[in-house]
Scaffold this motif. Sequence first.
Motif: not given
Length: 67
Positions: A2-3, A6-7, A32
Amino acid sequence: MKQFILQEGFASVQEAQAGITRLFKKASKEGKFYRIMRNQEPLGILVPNKMWIGLVEQLDGLPSIYK
């Protein structure tokens, strides 16, 4: 994957000092990284080892502009 942005999560320096191991475990479980903040200013980044290895592998795979 995922982008990356966004983490991102945020934690205060006090939170990091109070439980760095707990924060690493939380980051790893959530997938994250955490930006550590003091008085609304970023101090640095806490990155779980698994995520760091993945980032390094991706960077190593990029073509070098210095060759």
